[in-house]
Design a protein around this motif. Sequence first.
Motif, PDB file in Angstrom:
ATOM      1  N   ASP A  95     -32.839  16.069 -22.845  1.00  0.00           N
ATOM      2  CA  ASP A  95     -32.176  16.918 -23.843  1.00  0.00           C
ATOM      3  C   ASP A  95     -32.454  16.483 -25.283  1.00  0.00           C
ATOM      4  OD1 ASP A  95     -31.090  18.409 -21.768  1.00  0.00           O
ATOM      5  OD2 ASP A  95     -29.230  17.256 -21.713  1.00  0.00           O
ATOM      6  N   GLY A  96     -33.711  16.193 -25.575  1.00  0.00           N
ATOM      7  CA  GLY A  96     -34.113  15.914 -26.944  1.00  0.00           C
ATOM      8  C   GLY A  96     -33.927  14.489 -27.416  1.00  0.00           C
ATOM      9  N   THR A 133     -31.835   4.164 -12.548  1.00  0.00           N
ATOM     10  CA  THR A 133     -32.741   5.254 -12.859  1.00  0.00           C
ATOM     11  C   THR A 133     -31.942   6.549 -12.793  1.00  0.00           C
ATOM     12  OG1 THR A 133     -34.954   6.151 -12.412  1.00  0.00           O
ATOM     13  CG2 THR A 133     -33.533   5.746 -10.509  1.00  0.00           C
ATOM     14  N   VAL A 134     -32.560   7.668 -13.158  1.00  0.00           N
ATOM     15  CA  VAL A 134     -31.842   8.947 -13.135  1.00  0.00           C
ATOM     16  C   VAL A 134     -32.636   9.983 -12.343  1.00  0.00           C
ATOM     17  CG1 VAL A 134     -30.563   8.596 -15.272  1.00  0.00           C
ATOM     18  CG2 VAL A 134     -32.836   9.610 -15.371  1.00  0.00           C
ATOM     19  N   LEU A 135     -31.892  10.840 -11.659  1.00  0.00           N
ATOM     20  CA  LEU A 135     -32.444  11.958 -10.902  1.00  0.00           C
ATOM     21  C   LEU A 135     -31.898  13.250 -11.502  1.00  0.00           C
ATOM     22  CD1 LEU A 135     -33.671  13.522  -8.453  1.00  0.00           C
ATOM     23  CD2 LEU A 135     -31.567  12.924  -7.197  1.00  0.00           C
ATOM     24  N   GLU A 136     -32.793  14.129 -11.937  1.00  0.00           N
ATOM     25  CA  GLU A 136     -32.405  15.467 -12.373  1.00  0.00           C
ATOM     26  C   GLU A 136     -32.707  16.419 -11.221  1.00  0.00           C
ATOM     27  OE1 GLU A 136     -33.194  16.549 -16.646  1.00  0.00           O
ATOM     28  OE2 GLU A 136     -34.513  14.800 -16.529  1.00  0.00           O
ATOM     29  N   TYR A 155     -28.008  12.657 -11.915  1.00  0.00           N
ATOM     30  CA  TYR A 155     -27.434  11.616 -11.067  1.00  0.00           C
ATOM     31  C   TYR A 155     -27.985  10.255 -11.485  1.00  0.00           C
ATOM     32  CZ  TYR A 155     -26.465  15.648  -8.048  1.00  0.00           C
ATOM     33  OH  TYR A 155     -26.050  16.859  -7.555  1.00  0.00           O
ATOM     34  N   ALA A 156     -27.134   9.246 -11.438  1.00  0.00           N
ATOM     35  CA  ALA A 156     -27.564   7.864 -11.655  1.00  0.00           C
ATOM     36  C   ALA A 156     -27.754   7.201 -10.300  1.00  0.00           C
ATOM     37  CB  ALA A 156     -26.525   7.110 -12.471  1.00  0.00           C
ATOM     38  N   ASN A 209     -22.861  13.191 -18.450  1.00  0.00           N
ATOM     39  CA  ASN A 209     -23.930  13.298 -19.438  1.00  0.00           C
ATOM     40  C   ASN A 209     -24.801  12.058 -19.263  1.00  0.00           C
ATOM     41  OD1 ASN A 209     -22.721  11.127 -21.030  1.00  0.00           O
ATOM     42  ND2 ASN A 209     -21.221  12.645 -21.707  1.00  0.00           N
ATOM     43  N   PRO A 210     -25.896  11.912 -20.010  1.00  0.00           N
ATOM     44  CA  PRO A 210     -26.800  10.789 -19.761  1.00  0.00           C
ATOM     45  C   PRO A 210     -26.215   9.402 -20.010  1.00  0.00           C
ATOM     46  CG  PRO A 210     -27.938  12.540 -20.940  1.00  0.00           C
ATOM     47  CD  PRO A 210     -26.484  12.902 -20.947  1.00  0.00           C
TER      48      PRO A 210
END
Length: 360
Positions: A103-104, A163-166, A172-173, A198-199
């Motif tokens: 998101d930027g 890490t993160v999963l979109e 998701y973390a 949110n992140p």
Amino acid sequence: MNLKIYITLFLLVIFTACAKSENPPAETDSVETTFANPVWDGADPWMVKQGDDYIYCFSINNGIAVSSSKFMTKRNKAEYIWKAPASGWNSNCVWAPEIHFIDGHWYVYYAAGVSGPPFIHQRTGVLRSVNDNVYSEYEDMGMLNTGDDPDDISKNIWAIDMTVLEHKGKLYAIWSGWLEQMETDATSQHLYIQEMENPYTLKGKRVLLSSPQETWETGGPLDLNEGPQVLKHDEKVFIVYSCRESWLKEYRQGMLQLINPDADPLDPESWIKTGPVFEGNNSVYGVGHVSFVKSPDETEDWIIYHSKKTTEPGWDRDVRMQPFNWNADGTPDFGEVVRAGEAIQRPSGEVEIEQNQINE
């Protein structure tokens, strides 16, 4: 022809010819078309492709640095984006940062602790860039609550390698953690997943996703599941993770696969475990902590990983990379680990980029 005009035209031709000779077309032989592993020293390699650039993120001297390059196989000079504070929960033991563009903004997920060894204080923190420039200033968004009580961060529990999963519009973390806070770092590690508001904020409660239970992820002095990394192919979702002991030559990769795109990632029954899917051989030891990128022209998939320099216990490691393929059923085929010094074709499109740079 007027003599003056003739001389002018003659000089113009000579000048043009000389100007062209200063930048002759690059010959294929002048650019290396292969490389060999290892590519550089280091551990826990995190590389991500953003546009035409490869961003490499790593910890160094109790801080976090990044470099940006057009090449996978050639790093540019790195710059610090954050250094640990002199005191506080994240003042020491900065481990395995990852950088993600969401998101930027760039978000960096890293592990740190107030002290160590023993490494019993590790928690996960988040940094956020002030704009879309990877070298911008970063705001410390604080520590994530990776414990079982979302309302009480004082009950937080050990967590590393986030890490993160979109997936399907949600974030998701995924990380490596303990079942409960312990007074010894000789504690088994598990994989957890949790939805994110949110992140930089977790939502709900953590879910135990994977424990070291299979014969190929157990058997040493300490059973570990750590270093989870997301890999996507078409509609399939995988988590490739490290298991066994990070300091031993048996360190290797296991894999979780989401059973179908519509399955709930927060349900452990939605994941199928297989392994080992990538491991060392008699000349490459302790293969672990991977990341994945596409080649410059997007036609190839590559795995970036570290390995031990010797068979002796310890964390003296270097970074390697190699291409991989896909099986008919859509699962990754990482193949055999490429031996040190063996020639590997550079990532598709990389040679052409270097030739164009020379010609400019």
